[in-house]
Write a protein that holds these residues in place. Structure first.
Motif, PDB file in Angstrom:
ATOM      1  N   GLY A 184       0.767  -1.159   0.037  1.00 22.99           N
ATOM      2  CA  GLY A 184      -0.132   0.197   0.071  1.00 22.99           C
ATOM      3  C   GLY A 184       0.778   1.103   0.117  1.00 22.99           C
ATOM      4  N   ALA A 185       1.978   1.142   0.048  1.00 21.64           N
ATOM      5  CA  ALA A 185       3.025   2.433  -0.046  1.00 21.64           C
ATOM      6  C   ALA A 185       2.952   2.966  -1.490  1.00 21.64           C
ATOM      7  CB  ALA A 185       4.498   1.881   0.453  1.00 21.64           C
ATOM      8  N   GLU A 186       2.796   4.361  -1.333  1.00 19.96           N
ATOM      9  CA  GLU A 186       2.881   5.371  -2.592  1.00 19.96           C
ATOM     10  C   GLU A 186       4.248   5.515  -3.126  1.00 19.96           C
ATOM     11  OE1 GLU A 186       0.517   8.597  -1.370  1.00 19.96           O
ATOM     12  OE2 GLU A 186      -1.514   7.254  -1.555  1.00 19.96           O
ATOM     13  N   CYS A 187       5.351   5.576  -2.364  1.00 22.54           N
ATOM     14  CA  CYS A 187       6.547   5.891  -2.710  1.00 22.54           C
ATOM     15  C   CYS A 187       7.704   5.273  -1.776  1.00 22.54           C
ATOM     16  CB  CYS A 187       6.702   7.224  -2.510  1.00 22.54           C
ATOM     17  SG  CYS A 187       8.317   8.259  -3.007  1.00 22.54           S
ATOM     18  N   LEU A 188       8.949   4.897  -2.363  1.00 22.89           N
ATOM     19  CA  LEU A 188       9.827   4.280  -1.557  1.00 22.89           C
ATOM     20  C   LEU A 188      10.810   5.465  -1.094  1.00 22.89           C
ATOM     21  CD1 LEU A 188      11.917   1.690  -1.134  1.00 22.89           C
ATOM     22  CD2 LEU A 188      13.247   2.945  -2.708  1.00 22.89           C
ATOM     23  N   VAL A 189      11.172   5.576  -0.145  1.00 21.76           N
ATOM     24  CA  VAL A 189      12.049   6.696   0.300  1.00 21.76           C
ATOM     25  C   VAL A 189      13.501   6.255   1.010  1.00 21.76           C
ATOM     26  CG1 VAL A 189      12.270   8.629   1.889  1.00 21.76           C
ATOM     27  CG2 VAL A 189       9.996   8.085   1.142  1.00 21.76           C
ATOM     28  N   SER A 190      14.357   6.671   0.377  1.00 22.93           N
ATOM     29  CA  SER A 190      15.613   6.095   0.714  1.00 22.93           C
ATOM     30  C   SER A 190      16.807   7.135   0.417  1.00 22.93           C
ATOM     31  CB  SER A 190      16.058   4.929  -0.092  1.00 22.93           C
ATOM     32  OG  SER A 190      17.462   4.229  -0.037  1.00 22.93           O
ATOM     33  N   PHE A 191      17.895   6.915   1.638  1.00 23.42           N
ATOM     34  CA  PHE A 191      19.092   7.763   1.134  1.00 23.42           C
ATOM     35  C   PHE A 191      20.000   7.410   0.204  1.00 23.42           C
ATOM     36  CE2 PHE A 191      17.919   8.734   5.629  1.00 23.42           C
ATOM     37  CZ  PHE A 191      17.861  10.149   5.599  1.00 23.42           C
ATOM     38  N   ASP A 192      19.786   6.104  -0.372  1.00 19.34           N
ATOM     39  CA  ASP A 192      20.523   5.669  -1.262  1.00 19.34           C
ATOM     40  C   ASP A 192      20.050   6.135  -2.747  1.00 19.34           C
ATOM     41  OD1 ASP A 192      21.465   4.048  -3.465  1.00 19.34           O
ATOM     42  OD2 ASP A 192      21.355   2.153  -2.427  1.00 19.34           O
ATOM     43  N   LYS A 193      20.695   7.287  -2.992  1.00 17.58           N
ATOM     44  CA  LYS A 193      20.387   8.027  -4.342  1.00 17.58           C
ATOM     45  C   LYS A 193      20.426   7.322  -5.522  1.00 17.58           C
ATOM     46  CE  LYS A 193      21.625  12.459  -2.167  1.00 17.58           C
ATOM     47  NZ  LYS A 193      22.847  13.491  -1.841  1.00 17.58           N
ATOM     48  N   ALA A 222      19.773   4.240  -5.967  1.00 18.44           N
ATOM     49  CA  ALA A 222      18.559   3.241  -6.072  1.00 18.44           C
ATOM     50  C   ALA A 222      17.252   4.100  -6.266  1.00 18.44           C
ATOM     51  CB  ALA A 222      18.474   2.556  -4.530  1.00 18.44           C
ATOM     52  N   VAL A 223      17.286   5.294  -5.815  1.00 23.59           N
ATOM     53  CA  VAL A 223      16.220   6.025  -6.223  1.00 23.59           C
ATOM     54  C   VAL A 223      16.214   6.614  -7.609  1.00 23.59           C
ATOM     55  CG1 VAL A 223      15.345   8.398  -5.716  1.00 23.59           C
ATOM     56  CG2 VAL A 223      16.003   7.084  -3.672  1.00 23.59           C
ATOM     57  N   LYS A 224      17.358   6.779  -8.187  1.00 20.66           N
ATOM     58  CA  LYS A 224      17.612   7.159  -9.686  1.00 20.66           C
ATOM     59  C   LYS A 224      17.064   5.995 -10.236  1.00 20.66           C
ATOM     60  CE  LYS A 224      20.886   8.870 -12.888  1.00 20.66           C
ATOM     61  NZ  LYS A 224      22.281   9.283 -12.948  1.00 20.66           N
ATOM     62  N   LEU A 225      17.631   4.695 -10.066  1.00 20.03           N
ATOM     63  CA  LEU A 225      17.371   3.703 -10.874  1.00 20.03           C
ATOM     64  C   LEU A 225      15.740   3.280 -10.828  1.00 20.03           C
ATOM     65  CD1 LEU A 225      20.305   1.336 -10.135  1.00 20.03           C
ATOM     66  CD2 LEU A 225      19.469   2.459 -12.567  1.00 20.03           C
ATOM     67  N   LEU A 226      15.067   3.323  -9.657  1.00 18.98           N
ATOM     68  CA  LEU A 226      13.951   3.300  -9.324  1.00 18.98           C
ATOM     69  C   LEU A 226      12.933   4.053 -10.255  1.00 18.98           C
ATOM     70  CD1 LEU A 226      13.879   2.196  -5.616  1.00 18.98           C
ATOM     71  CD2 LEU A 226      13.038   0.693  -7.509  1.00 18.98           C
ATOM     72  N   LYS A 227      13.274   5.540 -10.328  1.00 17.21           N
ATOM     73  CA  LYS A 227      12.407   6.495 -10.784  1.00 17.21           C
ATOM     74  C   LYS A 227      12.647   6.113 -12.455  1.00 17.21           C
ATOM     75  CE  LYS A 227      12.411  10.636  -8.995  1.00 17.21           C
ATOM     76  NZ  LYS A 227      12.890  11.883  -8.483  1.00 17.21           N
ATOM     77  N   ALA A 228      13.665   5.816 -12.693  1.00 15.46           N
ATOM     78  CA  ALA A 228      14.033   5.567 -14.182  1.00 15.46           C
ATOM     79  C   ALA A 228      13.115   4.396 -14.768  1.00 15.46           C
ATOM     80  CB  ALA A 228      15.485   5.430 -14.558  1.00 15.46           C
ATOM     81  N   ARG A 229      12.720   3.475 -13.843  1.00 13.64           N
ATOM     82  CA  ARG A 229      11.692   2.369 -14.168  1.00 13.64           C
ATOM     83  C   ARG A 229      10.406   2.621 -13.952  1.00 13.64           C
ATOM     84  NH1 ARG A 229      14.174  -1.512 -15.928  1.00 13.64           N
ATOM     85  NH2 ARG A 229      12.389  -3.030 -15.572  1.00 13.64           N
ATOM     86  N   GLY A 230      10.032   4.046 -13.497  1.00 10.29           N
ATOM     87  CA  GLY A 230       8.613   4.360 -13.076  1.00 10.29           C
ATOM     88  C   GLY A 230       8.110   4.019 -11.996  1.00 10.29           C
ATOM     89  N   VAL A 231       9.058   3.629 -10.948  1.00  7.63           N
ATOM     90  CA  VAL A 231       8.771   3.534  -9.604  1.00  7.63           C
ATOM     91  C   VAL A 231       8.911   4.704  -8.883  1.00  7.63           C
ATOM     92  CG1 VAL A 231       9.304   2.080  -7.480  1.00  7.63           C
ATOM     93  CG2 VAL A 231       9.440   1.060  -9.803  1.00  7.63           C
ATOM     94  N   ALA A 232       7.791   5.172  -8.106  1.00  6.10           N
ATOM     95  CA  ALA A 232       7.786   6.124  -7.385  1.00  6.10           C
ATOM     96  C   ALA A 232       8.800   6.023  -6.144  1.00  6.10           C
ATOM     97  CB  ALA A 232       6.330   6.720  -6.538  1.00  6.10           C
ATOM     98  N   ALA A 233       9.866   7.074  -6.058  1.00  4.28           N
ATOM     99  CA  ALA A 233      10.857   6.829  -5.223  1.00  4.28           C
ATOM    100  C   ALA A 233      11.575   8.277  -4.949  1.00  4.28           C
ATOM    101  CB  ALA A 233      11.957   5.971  -5.567  1.00  4.28           C
ATOM    102  N   ARG A 234      12.038   8.537  -3.768  1.00  5.18           N
ATOM    103  CA  ARG A 234      12.717   9.749  -3.595  1.00  5.18           C
ATOM    104  C   ARG A 234      13.590   9.661  -2.387  1.00  5.18           C
ATOM    105  NH1 ARG A 234      10.677  12.331   0.847  1.00  5.18           N
ATOM    106  NH2 ARG A 234       8.692  11.639   1.768  1.00  5.18           N
ATOM    107  N   ALA A 235      14.326  10.868  -2.372  1.00  4.73           N
ATOM    108  CA  ALA A 235      15.259  10.588  -1.217  1.00  4.73           C
ATOM    109  C   ALA A 235      14.718  11.787  -0.045  1.00  4.73           C
ATOM    110  CB  ALA A 235      16.670  11.369  -1.520  1.00  4.73           C
ATOM    111  N   PRO A 236      14.732  11.170   1.199  1.00  7.06           N
ATOM    112  CA  PRO A 236      14.218  12.109   1.986  1.00  7.06           C
ATOM    113  C   PRO A 236      14.815  13.518   2.205  1.00  7.06           C
ATOM    114  CG  PRO A 236      15.685  10.763   3.233  1.00  7.06           C
ATOM    115  CD  PRO A 236      15.641  10.361   1.873  1.00  7.06           C
ATOM    116  N   SER A 237      14.014  14.470   2.708  1.00  3.17           N
ATOM    117  CA  SER A 237      14.313  16.199   2.594  1.00  3.17           C
ATOM    118  C   SER A 237      14.461  16.321   3.925  1.00  3.17           C
ATOM    119  CB  SER A 237      13.442  16.835   1.709  1.00  3.17           C
ATOM    120  OG  SER A 237      12.381  16.693   2.094  1.00  3.17           O
ATOM    121  N   ALA A 238      15.300  17.478   4.212  1.00  2.00           N
ATOM    122  CA  ALA A 238      15.236  18.087   5.469  1.00  2.00           C
ATOM    123  C   ALA A 238      14.001  18.816   5.968  1.00  2.00           C
ATOM    124  CB  ALA A 238      16.437  19.099   5.794  1.00  2.00           C
ATOM    125  N   ALA A 239      13.519  18.868   6.888  1.00  2.34           N
ATOM    126  CA  ALA A 239      12.197  19.670   7.528  1.00  2.34           C
ATOM    127  C   ALA A 239      12.385  21.137   7.213  1.00  2.34           C
ATOM    128  CB  ALA A 239      11.679  19.235   8.791  1.00  2.34           C
TER     129      ALA A 239
END
Length: 134
Positions: free
Chosen positions: A106-115, A117-134
Protein backbone atom coordinates in the motif's frame (compact mmCIF):
# COMPACT_ATOMS: atom_id res chain seq x y z
CA UNK A 1 8.00 -33.38 0.92
CA UNK A 2 7.45 -29.62 0.78
CA UNK A 3 10.55 -27.67 1.83
CA UNK A 4 11.79 -24.15 2.34
CA UNK A 5 15.23 -23.83 0.80
CA UNK A 6 17.70 -21.68 2.67
CA UNK A 7 20.47 -19.68 1.07
CA UNK A 8 23.17 -22.22 1.91
CA UNK A 9 21.30 -25.04 0.18
CA UNK A 10 20.78 -22.88 -2.91
CA UNK A 11 24.42 -21.76 -3.04
CA UNK A 12 25.62 -25.36 -2.83
CA UNK A 13 23.19 -26.41 -5.57
CA UNK A 14 24.16 -23.53 -7.88
CA UNK A 15 27.86 -23.08 -7.22
CA UNK A 16 28.82 -26.73 -7.22
CA UNK A 17 31.84 -25.82 -5.11
CA UNK A 18 31.48 -28.63 -2.60
CA UNK A 19 31.11 -31.96 -4.42
CA UNK A 20 29.22 -33.84 -1.73
CA UNK A 21 27.02 -31.00 -0.46
CA UNK A 22 26.35 -29.74 -4.00
CA UNK A 23 25.12 -33.16 -5.10
CA UNK A 24 22.95 -33.47 -1.97
CA UNK A 25 21.53 -29.95 -2.40
CA UNK A 26 20.63 -30.58 -6.04
CA UNK A 27 18.95 -33.85 -5.07
CA UNK A 28 16.95 -32.16 -2.28
CA UNK A 29 15.68 -29.49 -4.67
CA UNK A 30 14.89 -32.00 -7.38
CA UNK A 31 12.97 -34.47 -5.24
CA UNK A 32 10.93 -31.91 -3.28
CA UNK A 33 7.25 -31.73 -4.11
CA UNK A 34 7.44 -28.00 -3.38
CA UNK A 35 10.41 -25.71 -2.84
CA UNK A 36 9.46 -22.45 -1.12
CA UNK A 37 11.87 -19.63 -1.98
CA UNK A 38 11.37 -16.72 0.38
CA UNK A 39 12.29 -13.20 -0.62
CA UNK A 40 14.90 -12.84 2.16
CA UNK A 41 16.52 -16.05 0.91
CA UNK A 42 16.65 -14.76 -2.66
CA UNK A 43 18.12 -11.45 -1.46
CA UNK A 44 20.79 -13.30 0.54
CA UNK A 45 21.50 -15.59 -2.41
CA UNK A 46 22.06 -12.70 -4.80
CA UNK A 47 24.33 -10.94 -2.31
CA UNK A 48 26.44 -14.06 -1.70
CA UNK A 49 26.72 -14.91 -5.38
CA UNK A 50 27.66 -11.35 -6.38
CA UNK A 51 29.90 -10.35 -3.50
CA UNK A 52 31.21 -13.63 -2.18
CA UNK A 53 31.55 -15.59 -5.40
CA UNK A 54 31.87 -12.54 -7.69
CA UNK A 55 29.50 -14.06 -10.23
CA UNK A 56 28.47 -11.58 -12.96
CA UNK A 57 24.92 -10.20 -12.93
CA UNK A 58 23.83 -11.97 -16.14
CA UNK A 59 24.80 -15.35 -14.67
CA UNK A 60 23.04 -14.58 -11.39
CA UNK A 61 19.92 -13.48 -13.26
CA UNK A 62 19.95 -16.68 -15.29
CA UNK A 63 20.34 -18.82 -12.15
CA UNK A 64 17.51 -17.01 -10.32
CA UNK A 65 15.23 -17.33 -13.34
CA UNK A 66 15.98 -21.07 -13.60
CA UNK A 67 15.09 -21.42 -9.93
CA UNK A 68 11.84 -19.47 -10.02
CA UNK A 69 10.76 -21.15 -13.27
CA UNK A 70 11.18 -24.66 -11.89
CA UNK A 71 7.88 -26.51 -11.76
CA UNK A 72 8.14 -27.27 -8.05
CA UNK A 73 9.12 -23.77 -6.86
CA UNK A 74 6.82 -21.31 -5.10
CA UNK A 75 7.92 -17.71 -4.60
CA UNK A 76 6.60 -14.16 -4.80
CA UNK A 77 7.35 -14.05 -8.50
CA UNK A 78 6.41 -10.39 -9.16
CA UNK A 79 8.72 -9.27 -6.34
CA UNK A 80 11.53 -11.51 -7.60
CA UNK A 81 11.06 -10.15 -11.13
CA UNK A 82 11.18 -6.58 -9.77
CA UNK A 83 14.45 -7.44 -8.03
CA UNK A 84 15.88 -8.96 -11.19
CA UNK A 85 14.81 -5.96 -13.29
CA UNK A 86 16.52 -3.50 -10.97
CA UNK A 87 19.65 -5.66 -10.67
CA UNK A 88 19.87 -5.96 -14.46
CA UNK A 89 19.55 -2.17 -14.69
CA UNK A 90 22.64 -1.81 -12.50
CA UNK A 91 20.99 -1.67 -9.09
CA UNK A 92 20.56 -3.94 -6.13
CA UNK A 93 18.21 -6.94 -6.26
CA UNK A 94 17.02 -6.27 -2.71
CA UNK A 95 16.09 -2.65 -3.53
CA UNK A 96 13.83 -3.86 -6.33
CA UNK A 97 12.20 -6.40 -4.03
CA UNK A 98 11.74 -3.80 -1.29
CA UNK A 99 10.17 -1.25 -3.63
CA UNK A 100 7.79 -3.82 -5.08
CA UNK A 101 6.83 -5.25 -1.69
CA UNK A 102 6.20 -1.79 -0.24
CA UNK A 103 3.93 -0.92 -3.14
CA UNK A 104 2.10 -4.23 -2.72
CA UNK A 105 1.52 -3.36 0.94
CA UNK A 106 0.00 0.00 0.00
CA UNK A 107 2.94 2.40 -0.02
CA UNK A 108 2.90 5.15 -2.61
CA UNK A 109 6.62 5.89 -2.67
CA UNK A 110 9.94 4.35 -1.64
CA UNK A 111 12.01 6.75 0.47
CA UNK A 112 15.73 6.05 0.73
CA UNK A 113 19.04 7.79 1.30
CA UNK A 114 20.46 5.54 -1.45
CA UNK A 115 20.44 8.08 -4.28
CA UNK A 116 21.53 5.53 -6.88
CA UNK A 117 18.62 3.24 -5.98
CA UNK A 118 16.18 6.15 -6.10
CA UNK A 119 17.47 7.20 -9.52
CA UNK A 120 17.23 3.67 -10.95
CA UNK A 121 13.77 3.09 -9.50
CA UNK A 122 12.48 6.40 -10.86
CA UNK A 123 13.91 5.54 -14.29
CA UNK A 124 11.83 2.35 -14.16
CA UNK A 125 8.66 4.29 -13.32
CA UNK A 126 8.66 3.48 -9.61
CA UNK A 127 7.79 6.32 -7.24
CA UNK A 128 10.93 6.91 -5.19
CA UNK A 129 12.66 9.83 -3.54
CA UNK A 130 15.38 10.74 -1.09
CA UNK A 131 14.20 12.20 2.23
CA UNK A 132 14.46 15.94 2.63
CA UNK A 133 15.24 18.10 5.65
CA UNK A 134 12.21 19.52 7.43
Amino acid sequence: MKITADMNLLVRALAGDHPTQSRIAQAELGKAELVALTLPTLCELVRVLSRGYRIPVPEISEAIRRLINAGNVATDRPAAEAGLALMEAGGDFADGVIAYSGSFLGAECLVSFDKDAVKLLKARGVAARAPSAA
